[in-house]
Write an enzyme that holds these catalytic residues in place. Structure first.
Site, PDB file in Angstrom:
ATOM      1  N   HIS A 114       0.835  -1.215   0.000  1.00  0.00           N
ATOM      2  CA  HIS A 114       0.000   0.000   0.000  1.00  0.00           C
ATOM      3  C   HIS A 114       0.864   1.257   0.000  1.00  0.00           C
ATOM      4  O   HIS A 114       0.585   2.223  -0.708  1.00  0.00           O
ATOM      5  CB  HIS A 114      -0.939   0.006   1.214  1.00  0.00           C
ATOM      6  CG  HIS A 114      -2.258  -0.633   0.936  1.00  0.00           C
ATOM      7  ND1 HIS A 114      -2.424  -1.987   0.902  1.00  0.00           N
ATOM      8  CD2 HIS A 114      -3.467  -0.097   0.633  1.00  0.00           C
ATOM      9  CE1 HIS A 114      -3.686  -2.265   0.614  1.00  0.00           C
ATOM     10  NE2 HIS A 114      -4.339  -1.139   0.436  1.00  0.00           N
ATOM     11  N   LYS A 149     -10.491  -7.388   7.495  1.00  0.00           N
ATOM     12  CA  LYS A 149     -11.254  -7.645   8.717  1.00  0.00           C
ATOM     13  C   LYS A 149     -11.032  -6.488   9.672  1.00  0.00           C
ATOM     14  O   LYS A 149      -9.961  -5.890   9.671  1.00  0.00           O
ATOM     15  CB  LYS A 149     -10.851  -8.973   9.351  1.00  0.00           C
ATOM     16  CG  LYS A 149      -9.419  -8.979   9.900  1.00  0.00           C
ATOM     17  CD  LYS A 149      -9.116 -10.225  10.688  1.00  0.00           C
ATOM     18  CE  LYS A 149      -7.652 -10.312  11.076  1.00  0.00           C
ATOM     19  NZ  LYS A 149      -7.312  -9.681  12.341  1.00  0.00           N
TER      20      LYS A 149
END
Lengths: 183, 281
Positions: free
Chosen positions: A38, A103
């Protein structure tokens, strides 16, 4: 409850049909990326350079799989905790990302970006990596191989099971679910 | 004096690293089965069923239960009548980790230079090693692969004595509530109370190793464990944070005396993939 079957890349009509709490089976191509990848993706965007894959309509799965044994497609491949990607996700959403699988809850900035640019956040079952691996039919490292588990992989998935956490209408399943069962 | 060669320690740790990542301890598996019976949320029931299915697949196919095969935390309880022969003990432990994680196709998650370059060490070393000198002539090795999802939710509170029992309850509840779905519930909550900051954190981690269903031998502590478990499961977080009545499988508290000015409390959360395995040499 009906299960929504969707295929990537995702268009705005599909995104609009997904509501918090929906059970969804994803088929098609998804890309893996976690912390280190990222960081690099956002740095690439900042430098106005070409990304290793076209973000338009795509889904990123926050995962760092365990190595495949000989003959296996992939090792264990469950979701990692998403909040660590909160610093980067709004930038990727603005650049065309339509879905994220992870999650745990997201920041206000990410939720705002999802509403503004029409993107959805899904959760997969954390700690079910051996089971989840069964819906991954192909895996190929396409960028940053030196990152090992954190490299970007192109996954071909079939009926990959997820739940909609944040839809484009501002709902949040972590909040709703907790309120329903709190005493 | 009994001699134990470091080669034996290396091979034992290499074996434990693999076994621990492919199967859950019986008490954890039983607790997950009971949770599936008790959970009232349909989504929660479905998640617990998936987790049990995941255990079956991991066992039979030798795929890690979770892709996060953790930081290798190793506890060595060394009998004071043991003489360790061979190589450097720390290196012997790390060699065991290296072999186990490589041969078992386990994920290598450790990075050096953590605040700058973050370069993967490539073999999941170094382990985090805790040694204890104990009576006897045996060596007990415990391997606890600790996933970062739950480890990142750890909290330390240096409470004042005035905050007392209620202060501990408030701190623990706040910790679990804030963590929500992040540590992969249903969780095991390890709590350390007393000692100094580092002592109470270690107690919290050690509390995770206690068998589920074995309350603290101290009645007052056992009562606090039971009360906290009830309060935590009333939070509504549920399996994976999607709502439900089973947020924790157990609460374990380890207590140590504290300074007249202190009431340290540490909370260590363990995901449902509560992997740990022991060997006695």
């Amino acid at each position: 409850m009906t299960v929504h079957k969707i295929t990537t890349p995702l268009d705005d009509k599909t995104i609009a049909s997904l509501k918090t709490g929906n059970e969804v089976l994803i088929s098609g191509i998804i890309y893996t990326a976690r912390d280190a990848a990222h960081k690099r993706l956002v740095e690439t965007l900042e430098k106005k350079e070409k990304l290793p894959f076209d973000l338009q309509g795509q889904v990123i799965y926050f995962v760092g799989p365990s190595p495949a044994r000989p003959g296996q497609i992939i090792g264990s491949a469950g979701p990692t905790t998403s909040y660590r990607m909160d610093a980067y996700s709004p930038r990727l959403i603005a650049a065309g990302l339509k879905g994220m699988i992870g999650k745990g809850s997201r920041s206000t900035a990410v939720k705002k970006a999802m509403q503004q640019y029409k993107a959805v956040y899904f959760a997969a079952t954390g700690g079910a990596g051996a089971l989840i691996a069964r819906s991954i039919k192909k895996a190929e490292v396409i960028a940053y191989p030196e990152l090992g588990a954190e490299a970007i992989r192109r996954l071909e998935v079939e009926d990959f099971p997820v739940t909609v956490i944040n839809d484009i209408y501002g709902d949040d399943l972590y909040h709703k679910g907790k309120i329903q069962y709190r005493r | 004096m009994r001699q134990i060669n470091t080669n034996k320690i290396t091979s034992t740790i290499a074996r434990l690293c693999q076994e621990v990542n492919f199967s859950l301890p019986d008490d954890v598996l039983d607790a997950l089965k009971r949770a599936r019976e008790k959970e009232v949320s349909p989504t929660g029931q479905q998640i617990l069923e998936s987790l049990l299915e995941n255990v079956r697949i991991a066992n039979t196919e030798k795929i890690p239960l979770c892709q996060d095969t953790g930081t290798a935390v190793v506890f060595l309880e060394i009998g004071q009548d043991v003489h360790i022969t061979g190589n450097n003990l720390t290196e012997a432990v790390n060699e065991g980790i290296r072999q186990g994680y490589t041969e078992g196709y386990l994920r290598k998650s450790m990075v050096s230079q953590p605040f700058s370059k973050r370069i993967n060490t490539g073999d999941n070393t170094p382990a985090v090693i805790h040694t204890f000198i104990v009576p006897g002539d045996r060596l007990k090795i415990t391997v606890l692969p600790k996933g970062a999802g739950s480890e990142n939710m750890t909290r330390l509170g240096m409470l004042t004595p005035a905050q007392g029992r209620q202060g501990i309850i408030d701190f623990v509840i706040e910790t679990v509530d804030k963590a929500g779905g992040n540590p992969c519930p249903p969780i095991i909550v390890g709590i350390g109370v007393g000692g100094t900051a580092e002592k109470t954190l270690l107690l919290a981690k050690q509390a995770l190793l206690r068998r589920i269903g074995e309350p603290s031998p101290d009645t007052e502590t056992a009562q606090l464990e039971e009360e906290l478990l009830g309060r935590i499961n009333d939070l509504g977080i549920g399996p994976q944070g999607l709502g439900g009545r089973i947020t924790a499988l157990a609460v374990h508290i380890e207590v140590f005396p504290a300074h007249i000015a202190s009431l340290p409390v540490a909370v260590s959360l363990q995901c449902h993939s509560a992997r740990h395995r022991e060997a006695l040499l």
